[in-house]
Design an enzyme around this catalytic site. Structure first.
Site, PDB file in Angstrom:
ATOM      1  N   HIS A 174       0.843  -1.196   0.000  1.00  0.00           N
ATOM      2  CA  HIS A 174       0.000   0.000   0.000  1.00  0.00           C
ATOM      3  C   HIS A 174       0.879   1.246   0.000  1.00  0.00           C
ATOM      4  O   HIS A 174       1.765   1.375   0.851  1.00  0.00           O
ATOM      5  CB  HIS A 174      -0.902  -0.014   1.235  1.00  0.00           C
ATOM      6  N   HIS A 216      -9.608   6.735  -1.753  1.00  0.00           N
ATOM      7  CA  HIS A 216      -9.969   5.384  -1.348  1.00  0.00           C
ATOM      8  C   HIS A 216     -11.473   5.121  -1.455  1.00  0.00           C
ATOM      9  O   HIS A 216     -11.902   3.972  -1.371  1.00  0.00           O
ATOM     10  CB  HIS A 216      -9.540   5.126   0.098  1.00  0.00           C
ATOM     11  N   ARG A 231      -0.765  25.059   5.438  1.00  0.00           N
ATOM     12  CA  ARG A 231      -1.307  24.154   4.411  1.00  0.00           C
ATOM     13  C   ARG A 231      -0.985  22.728   4.830  1.00  0.00           C
ATOM     14  O   ARG A 231       0.135  22.249   4.671  1.00  0.00           O
ATOM     15  CB  ARG A 231      -0.690  24.463   3.043  1.00  0.00           C
ATOM     16  N   CYS A 252       1.635  28.550  -2.067  1.00  0.00           N
ATOM     17  CA  CYS A 252       0.809  27.429  -2.495  1.00  0.00           C
ATOM     18  C   CYS A 252       0.445  27.616  -3.968  1.00  0.00           C
ATOM     19  O   CYS A 252       0.208  28.733  -4.427  1.00  0.00           O
ATOM     20  CB  CYS A 252      -0.457  27.366  -1.640  1.00  0.00           C
ATOM     21  N   TYR A 301      -1.331  19.202  -8.169  1.00  0.00           N
ATOM     22  CA  TYR A 301      -0.286  20.204  -8.373  1.00  0.00           C
ATOM     23  C   TYR A 301       0.250  20.176  -9.800  1.00  0.00           C
ATOM     24  O   TYR A 301       1.448  20.139 -10.046  1.00  0.00           O
ATOM     25  CB  TYR A 301       0.828  20.033  -7.336  1.00  0.00           C
TER      26      TYR A 301
END
Length: 582
Positions: free
Chosen positions: A145, A169, A245, A291, A425
């Site tokens: 995972h 998920h 953030r 950001c 992003y």
């Protein structure tokens, strides 16, 4: 700008302490396909060639007339059959319904009490999780995972609060994969209104740090909060007001327990403590962190709806960061920074909360790239929200690559496989819609040029007001307009243009010089401009910046629109009340 919201505040409750109940629990051994094949081979009937041991000859009459020999064989074998059958009958008498019970057990999932499930928490050799009312042994899933360490945090309780954060998920495909690891269900005696009680779920946000009440909160859990425009007036942003953030919770780290692992392409690893990192020459760099979604709300308002946090002008800040150069660490770990292998292309960073990102290796090893592993921010230890005890600082690049709470650095032939590198992003064309092909777009690294208006105030007063609250100056007074301008890649801002009539005519703002430590200009320029209160009242202000490479901002958001709302760098416009009414 939005009104100031209440700061993200954590509770004081303490996670329950769990004592082991079944230390030596082991699941049943499953017979694998190869072992089953061997068993079938060993028990299969022999062929006629195999049935006769070498050196043992049967009489020819047996082959020609086997019947008389069969009668003899039955007579001779009878005592043996009786002897073997006796214990079988005895066992059947003792457990006449054993086969029936086994079949019933297979049909009915096993029930587990919550206390037993809690015993299989993060430190257990066999971690379990709950989803809905199902219980799953994820021991074999963790290794494969991508967020293995994160799912371990959910072990011993429900995974659903975590999957509300990791929304990727929440799909049928993931549920079907998880179902392969199901071992039973939660006992009905532990359910409340048909579900697992909330007090049986470990809250990952229990130990969040305290935050300044002036921050404008966009989300509480995880905490995402921007700096009010009027508090961006100083060249260095105060630590407590630096925008937050967070993609997840803030890890709790003990300084003495902290370790950073550096992995080289050949698999060799070297581990460093915080004290080890502090033995390297300390290097300081003044870097603006922004950001990719800064001013996203402006794109939404100026073009079309966007996905993501609706930041205004405050998802940006500047600080002086201090720590060890990544280049020095890699040299110490044995990596040839001046002659790297051809397949070494990326430096991949992983945080303690499993956030991952990467930068090109050329940036990581460049002596003038100023990439550092910072343990200090504006002269003090890193605050928890900003990566304590160590974070990566990548000057000139998008904040998403400045990984906080960094625990591993790997030199790789490919960029980070994390969703934040591969499926977030990035930026797309205005026509590419809500489901773009993520594989076709490059990950954002260096930031484009941008600028913003952050505050107004009367020349006769030092009180800054945000752009939604124009100053009420006396007649004859002047209005001071302030803001920032920034370009990534170390490109210095050389000019800020300002217009009082939405771009019909222009003037230049005054650039405020300040010390910017580092090999290049990694930091923003603060700027200011004055105009009469009379002109200000009827103005429609626009501002744009130009960097040393003569890159400048686009005029409108429609030209750079992308549904993700990244890189919202169009002119910043503010209309005053009188101009709106006109």
């Amino acid at each position: 700008m939005a009104a100031t919201g209440r700061s993200c505040i954590s509770g004081k409750s303490v996670a329950p302490r769990l004592e082991p109940l079944w230390k030596d629990f082991r699941p049943p051994v499953t017979v694998t396909a190869p072992s089953r094949a061997r068993f079938l081979h060993q028990t299969a009937p022999r062929t006629s060639k195999q049935s006769t041991p070498q050196g043992l000859a049967l009489p020819p009459s047996f082959v020609k007339s086997p019947a008389k020999y069969s009668i003899l064989a039955v007579v001779l074998a009878a005592p043996l059959v009786i002897w073997i059958a006796s214990p079988v009958r005895t066992l059947e008498a003792e457990a006449p319904d054993q086969a029936l019970k086994s079949k019933d057990d297979e049909d009915q999932p096993r029930k587990y009490r919550l206390e037993e499930i809690k015993e299989h928490g993060p430190k257990s050799e066999r971690p379990w999780i709950i989803r809905g009312n199902g219980v799953y042994d994820i021991t074999d899933w963790v290794a494969a995972h991508p967020g293995g360490e994160i799912i371990l945090r959910a072990s011993g309780g429900s995974v659903e609060p975590y999957w509300k954060i990791f929304t990727i998920h929440q799909s049928q495909a993931v549920y079907e994969i998880l179902e392969q690891y199901r071992i039973g269900s939660v006992d009905e005696r532990d359910l409340v209104n048909g579900g697992v009680p909330t007090d049986g779920i470990m809250d990952p946000f229990l130990h969040e740090p305290e935050r300044d009440q002036r921050l404008i909160v966009l989300t509480q859990r995880p905490c995402n909060a921007e700096t009010p425009g009027e508090d961006l007036a100083s060249f260095l942003t105060p630590n407590g007001l630096f925008y937050v953030r967070n993609h997840m919770w803030v890890p709790t780290v003990e300084e003495k327990a902290y370790e950073l692992t550096v992995e080289l392409p050949d698999g060799e690893e070297k581990t460093y403590s915080l004290q080890d990192l502090k033995k390297f020459p300390q290097y300081s760099v003044t870097s603006t962190m922004q950001c990719s979604g800064n001013r996203r709300k402006h794109m939404t308002d100026g073009s079309a709806p966007t996905n993501g946090l609706q930041w205004t002008v405050g998802a940006i800040g500047t600080a002086t960061w201090s720590g060890a150069k990544l280049r020095d660490i890699l040299i110490d770990a044995g990596f040839p920074v001046d002659n790297p292998p051809e397949d070494a292309k990326h430096a991949v960073f992983t945080g303690l909360e499993a956030y991952g990102a990467s930068i090109p290796l050329s940036k990581a090893v460049d002596a003038a790239g100023d990439v550092i592993l910072a343990y200090s921010m504006n002269g003090t230890s890193l605050p928890r929200d900003h990566g304590y005890p160590v974070r990566v600082i990548v000057p000139g690049n998008v904040a998403a690559r400045n990984v906080k709470w960094v625990q591993k650095i790997a030199i790789s032939d490919e960029e980070s496989t994390s969703q934040w590198q591969r499926r977030d992003y990035k930026s797309f064309g205005p026509n590419e819609g809500a489901k773009p092909d993520w594989s076709k777009a490059r990950s954002i690294q260096e930031m484009p040029v941008t600028s913003a208006i952050t505050s107004f105030h009367c020349l006769s007063s030092d009180k800054n007001l945000d752009v939604d609250h124009p100053p009420q100056c006396q007649k004859g007074d002047k209005v001071v307009i302030e803001g920032y301008a920034y370009s990534g890649g170390g490109r210095e801002i050389v000019r800020v243009d300002i217009s009082a009539n939405n771009g019909q005519t222009w003037d230049q703002a005054k650039l405020i010089e300040a010390e910017c430590k580092g090999s290049k200009t990694w930091c923003w320029k603060r700027w200011r401009y004055e105009m009469s209160i009379e002109e200000f009242k009827k103005s429609s202000i626009a501002v744009k910046a130009t960097d040393e490479a003569y890159n400048t901002q686009p005029e409108t958001f429609s030209q750079i629109y992308n549904v993700r709302g990244n890189l919202a760098t169009a002119w910043h416009r503010v209309k005053n009340q009188d101009s709106r009414e006109a």
